[in-house]
Design a protein around this motif. Structure first.
Motif, PDB file in Angstrom:
ATOM      1  N   PRO A 243      24.099  76.712  58.215  1.00 26.69           N
ATOM      2  CA  PRO A 243      24.415  78.092  57.807  1.00 26.69           C
ATOM      3  C   PRO A 243      23.183  78.888  57.383  1.00 26.69           C
ATOM      4  O   PRO A 243      23.128  80.095  57.614  1.00 26.69           O
ATOM      5  CB  PRO A 243      25.388  77.903  56.637  1.00 26.69           C
ATOM      6  N   VAL A 244      22.192  78.222  56.764  1.00 19.47           N
ATOM      7  CA  VAL A 244      20.977  78.934  56.372  1.00 19.47           C
ATOM      8  C   VAL A 244      20.244  79.452  57.603  1.00 19.47           C
ATOM      9  O   VAL A 244      19.833  80.623  57.670  1.00 19.47           O
ATOM     10  CB  VAL A 244      20.062  78.010  55.540  1.00 19.47           C
ATOM     11  N   LEU A 245      20.072  78.586  58.601  1.00 16.97           N
ATOM     12  CA  LEU A 245      19.401  79.001  59.835  1.00 16.97           C
ATOM     13  C   LEU A 245      20.242  80.028  60.593  1.00 16.97           C
ATOM     14  O   LEU A 245      19.687  80.927  61.238  1.00 16.97           O
ATOM     15  CB  LEU A 245      19.135  77.783  60.719  1.00 16.97           C
ATOM     16  N   GLY A 246      21.567  79.921  60.517  1.00 19.44           N
ATOM     17  CA  GLY A 246      22.429  80.892  61.183  1.00 19.44           C
ATOM     18  C   GLY A 246      22.220  82.293  60.639  1.00 19.44           C
ATOM     19  O   GLY A 246      22.099  83.258  61.409  1.00 19.44           O
ATOM     20  N   VAL A 247      22.151  82.430  59.319  1.00 21.84           N
ATOM     21  CA  VAL A 247      21.903  83.744  58.706  1.00 21.84           C
ATOM     22  C   VAL A 247      20.527  84.262  59.111  1.00 21.84           C
ATOM     23  O   VAL A 247      20.348  85.450  59.413  1.00 21.84           O
ATOM     24  CB  VAL A 247      22.031  83.654  57.176  1.00 21.84           C
ATOM     25  N   ALA A 248      19.526  83.363  59.134  1.00 21.83           N
ATOM     26  CA  ALA A 248      18.169  83.775  59.504  1.00 21.83           C
ATOM     27  C   ALA A 248      18.109  84.249  60.953  1.00 21.83           C
ATOM     28  O   ALA A 248      17.451  85.253  61.265  1.00 21.83           O
ATOM     29  CB  ALA A 248      17.197  82.613  59.289  1.00 21.83           C
ATOM     30  N   VAL A 249      18.786  83.560  61.859  1.00 19.48           N
ATOM     31  CA  VAL A 249      18.783  83.956  63.268  1.00 19.48           C
ATOM     32  C   VAL A 249      19.450  85.311  63.452  1.00 19.48           C
ATOM     33  O   VAL A 249      18.966  86.155  64.219  1.00 19.48           O
ATOM     34  CB  VAL A 249      19.478  82.882  64.124  1.00 19.48           C
ATOM     35  N   ILE A 250      20.547  85.556  62.745  1.00 13.22           N
ATOM     36  CA  ILE A 250      21.207  86.857  62.819  1.00 13.22           C
ATOM     37  C   ILE A 250      20.262  87.958  62.345  1.00 13.22           C
ATOM     38  O   ILE A 250      20.162  89.028  62.964  1.00 13.22           O
ATOM     39  CB  ILE A 250      22.496  86.857  61.973  1.00 13.22           C
ATOM     40  N   ALA A 251      19.542  87.702  61.261  1.00 12.14           N
ATOM     41  CA  ALA A 251      18.619  88.700  60.723  1.00 12.14           C
ATOM     42  C   ALA A 251      17.511  89.021  61.724  1.00 12.14           C
ATOM     43  O   ALA A 251      17.202  90.196  61.975  1.00 12.14           O
ATOM     44  CB  ALA A 251      18.023  88.200  59.408  1.00 12.14           C
ATOM     45  N   VAL A 252      16.920  87.986  62.317  1.00 14.98           N
ATOM     46  CA  VAL A 252      15.838  88.208  63.282  1.00 14.98           C
ATOM     47  C   VAL A 252      16.351  88.953  64.507  1.00 14.98           C
ATOM     48  O   VAL A 252      15.734  89.925  64.982  1.00 14.98           O
ATOM     49  CB  VAL A 252      15.195  86.867  63.680  1.00 14.98           C
ATOM     50  N   ALA A 253      17.487  88.509  65.057  1.00 16.31           N
ATOM     51  CA  ALA A 253      18.034  89.142  66.257  1.00 16.31           C
ATOM     52  C   ALA A 253      18.397  90.601  65.998  1.00 16.31           C
ATOM     53  O   ALA A 253      18.123  91.480  66.828  1.00 16.31           O
ATOM     54  CB  ALA A 253      19.259  88.366  66.737  1.00 16.31           C
ATOM     55  N   ALA A 254      18.990  90.889  64.840  1.00 17.80           N
ATOM     56  CA  ALA A 254      19.380  92.263  64.530  1.00 17.80           C
ATOM     57  C   ALA A 254      18.160  93.159  64.366  1.00 17.80           C
ATOM     58  O   ALA A 254      18.156  94.308  64.825  1.00 17.80           O
ATOM     59  CB  ALA A 254      20.230  92.282  63.261  1.00 17.80           C
ATOM     60  N   ASN A 255      17.119  92.657  63.722  1.00 19.78           N
ATOM     61  CA  ASN A 255      15.907  93.458  63.542  1.00 19.78           C
ATOM     62  C   ASN A 255      15.227  93.751  64.873  1.00 19.78           C
ATOM     63  O   ASN A 255      14.765  94.876  65.119  1.00 19.78           O
ATOM     64  CB  ASN A 255      14.931  92.738  62.607  1.00 19.78           C
ATOM     65  N   LEU A 256      15.142  92.755  65.753  1.00 22.32           N
ATOM     66  CA  LEU A 256      14.530  92.974  67.059  1.00 22.32           C
ATOM     67  C   LEU A 256      15.334  93.992  67.873  1.00 22.32           C
ATOM     68  O   LEU A 256      14.760  94.875  68.524  1.00 22.32           O
ATOM     69  CB  LEU A 256      14.440  91.646  67.820  1.00 22.32           C
ATOM     70  N   ALA A 257      16.657  93.883  67.841  1.00 23.24           N
ATOM     71  CA  ALA A 257      17.495  94.826  68.582  1.00 23.24           C
ATOM     72  C   ALA A 257      17.371  96.239  68.011  1.00 23.24           C
ATOM     73  O   ALA A 257      17.303  97.218  68.755  1.00 23.24           O
ATOM     74  CB  ALA A 257      18.948  94.366  68.553  1.00 23.24           C
ATOM     75  N   ALA A 258      17.345  96.364  66.668  1.00 19.04           N
ATOM     76  CA  ALA A 258      17.226  97.690  66.046  1.00 19.04           C
ATOM     77  C   ALA A 258      15.879  98.330  66.375  1.00 19.04           C
ATOM     78  O   ALA A 258      15.807  99.528  66.647  1.00 19.04           O
ATOM     79  CB  ALA A 258      17.400  97.565  64.537  1.00 19.04           C
ATOM     80  N   ASP A 259      14.816  97.539  66.359  1.00 20.79           N
ATOM     81  CA  ASP A 259      13.492  98.080  66.700  1.00 20.79           C
ATOM     82  C   ASP A 259      13.461  98.565  68.148  1.00 20.79           C
ATOM     83  O   ASP A 259      12.872  99.607  68.457  1.00 20.79           O
ATOM     84  CB  ASP A 259      12.418  97.015  66.487  1.00 20.79           C
ATOM     85  N   ASP A 260      14.087  97.810  69.036  1.00 16.86           N
ATOM     86  CA  ASP A 260      14.107  98.215  70.446  1.00 16.86           C
ATOM     87  C   ASP A 260      14.897  99.509  70.624  1.00 16.86           C
ATOM     88  O   ASP A 260      14.478 100.412  71.358  1.00 16.86           O
ATOM     89  CB  ASP A 260      14.712  97.100  71.298  1.00 16.86           C
ATOM     90  N   LEU A 261      16.039  99.624  69.940  1.00 15.41           N
ATOM     91  CA  LEU A 261      16.828 100.852  70.016  1.00 15.41           C
ATOM     92  C   LEU A 261      16.044 102.039  69.466  1.00 15.41           C
ATOM     93  O   LEU A 261      16.100 103.142  70.013  1.00 15.41           O
ATOM     94  CB  LEU A 261      18.136 100.676  69.242  1.00 15.41           C
ATOM     95  N   ALA A 262      15.320 101.812  68.375  1.00 18.17           N
ATOM     96  CA  ALA A 262      14.539 102.900  67.789  1.00 18.17           C
ATOM     97  C   ALA A 262      13.440 103.371  68.754  1.00 18.17           C
ATOM     98  O   ALA A 262      13.208 104.574  68.907  1.00 18.17           O
ATOM     99  CB  ALA A 262      13.933 102.440  66.470  1.00 18.17           C
ATOM    100  N   ARG A 263      12.758 102.411  69.400  1.00 17.09           N
ATOM    101  CA  ARG A 263      11.708 102.789  70.359  1.00 17.09           C
ATOM    102  C   ARG A 263      12.286 103.543  71.540  1.00 17.09           C
ATOM    103  O   ARG A 263      11.718 104.522  72.010  1.00 17.09           O
ATOM    104  CB  ARG A 263      10.961 101.545  70.833  1.00 17.09           C
ATOM    105  N   ARG A 264      13.431 103.080  72.047  1.00 15.36           N
ATOM    106  CA  ARG A 264      14.069 103.776  73.161  1.00 15.36           C
ATOM    107  C   ARG A 264      14.467 105.190  72.774  1.00 15.36           C
ATOM    108  O   ARG A 264      14.330 106.128  73.542  1.00 15.36           O
ATOM    109  CB  ARG A 264      15.307 102.996  73.625  1.00 15.36           C
ATOM    110  N   SER A 265      14.993 105.341  71.544  1.00 18.82           N
ATOM    111  CA  SER A 265      15.395 106.673  71.091  1.00 18.82           C
ATOM    112  C   SER A 265      14.202 107.605  70.985  1.00 18.82           C
ATOM    113  O   SER A 265      14.254 108.749  71.417  1.00 18.82           O
ATOM    114  CB  SER A 265      16.085 106.553  69.724  1.00 18.82           C
ATOM    115  N   ARG A 266      13.094 107.101  70.435  1.00 20.28           N
ATOM    116  CA  ARG A 266      11.899 107.931  70.336  1.00 20.28           C
ATOM    117  C   ARG A 266      11.348 108.274  71.710  1.00 20.28           C
ATOM    118  O   ARG A 266      10.832 109.367  71.938  1.00 20.28           O
ATOM    119  CB  ARG A 266      10.839 107.214  69.512  1.00 20.28           C
ATOM    120  N   GLY A 267      11.464 107.312  72.659  1.00 27.34           N
ATOM    121  CA  GLY A 267      10.981 107.580  74.028  1.00 27.34           C
ATOM    122  C   GLY A 267      11.791 108.660  74.713  1.00 27.34           C
ATOM    123  O   GLY A 267      11.237 109.513  75.429  1.00 27.34           O
ATOM    124  N   LEU A 268      13.103 108.659  74.479  1.00 25.02           N
ATOM    125  CA  LEU A 268      13.944 109.690  75.104  1.00 25.02           C
ATOM    126  C   LEU A 268      13.679 111.067  74.528  1.00 25.02           C
ATOM    127  O   LEU A 268      13.828 112.093  75.204  1.00 25.02           O
ATOM    128  CB  LEU A 268      15.429 109.324  74.928  1.00 25.02           C
TER     129      LEU A 268
END
Length: 270
Positions: A243-268
């Motif tokens: 469960p500890v690693l599960g929470v950590a993986v969710i945090a990393v995946a969500a941050n990477l996805a949010a950063d990508d969405l932010a870059r795409r939004s700024r690019g548009l």
């Protein structure tokens, strides 16, 4: 960071997020056993009774993880969306009001400042004592998330206020709704998306913390799995690490996805 490496990181982030989201959403259907029924001896090692072994009651750890991921993520997502929507709305309107609405800014931001002064764990305890259910958990986490979202939105919008296109819209007599959604929000959307990712990660942590404190609304909450696995961590460490690693993986995946969405939004918008 070179362009090739940046693309590789972006692809890896999207792939990780998609994989984590798929496993979590389909978790209960993928689980080989019930989350509550013993399947072997207590603290059995991985391979003897399931992929991750068993817990202190002989329940399959992997099955409990798969059953608990969906409510954790969906509760965190609902709370993050509610907190971000409430906080960002207050921050954007407060920034847009400016000198023309001296009474409106304190009316919106002072309650946010008061909520920010209360520790999130204390908010969890107070609200879940009155509403000991999933709705109370969403309300508590959203209340804890809204003040920071409001500050980020207000700071981002303050960089836009005073630009020529906004002054021109004000001179034309445009309504607040037009100013907010057509003039301000498109320019701060990337920042708000990135902040929403942070709010989601914080929400997941708080939902897990509620389970750790015994305020869980699910029998297989990952926070509950952590606190139950602590006494036997030396005998069956995977019951704690999973469960500890599960929470950590969710945090990393969500941050990477949010950063990508932010870059795409700024690019548009560039």
């Amino acid at each position: 960071m070179t362009g090739t490496l940046r693309r590789m990181v972006k692809i890896a982030g999207i792939a990780l997020f998609a994989l984590v989201a798929l496993v979590i959403l389909l978790g209960p259907e993928l689980a080989p056993y019930s989350a509550t029924k013993p399947v072997g001896p207590p603290y059995a090692a991985p391979g003897q009774a399931g992929l991750l072994g068993t817990d202190h009651l002989g329940r399959d750890v992997a099955s409990r993880m798969l059953h608990g991921g969906r409510p954790l993520v969906l509760t965190g997502l609902a709370a993050a969306l509610a907190g971000t929507a409430l906080g960002a709305s207050a921050g954007l309107v407060a920034a847009l009001a400016g000198p023309r609405g001296r009474w409106l800014e304190p009316l919106l931001m002072r309650p946010m400042d008061a909520a920010a002064a209360v520790p999130p764990i204390l908010l969890l305890l107070l609200i879940l004592t009155a509403l000991p259910n999933r709705a109370g958990l969403v309300l508590a986490v959203a209340t804890a998330s809204a003040p920071l979202a409001a500050r980020v939105a207000r700071a981002a919008a303050a960089q836009v206020i005073g630009r020529a296109h906004l002054d021109a819209a004000v001179a034309r007599g445009e309504r607040w709704g037009w100013l907010l959604f057509r003039e301000v929000l498109p320019l701060v959307g990337g920042t708000l998306l990135a902040d929403a990712g942070i709010r989601f990660v914080t929400a997941v942590y708080l939902v897990a913390a509620a389970g750790f404190l015994g305020l869980s609304t699910s029998d297989s909450d990952w926070g509950l799995l952590i606190v139950e696995a602590l006494p036997g961590a030396a005998l069956q460490p995977w019951a704690l690490l999973a469960p500890v690693l599960g929470v950590a993986v969710i945090a990393v995946a969500a941050n990477l996805a949010a950063d990508d969405l932010a870059r795409r939004s700024r690019g548009l918008l560039a």
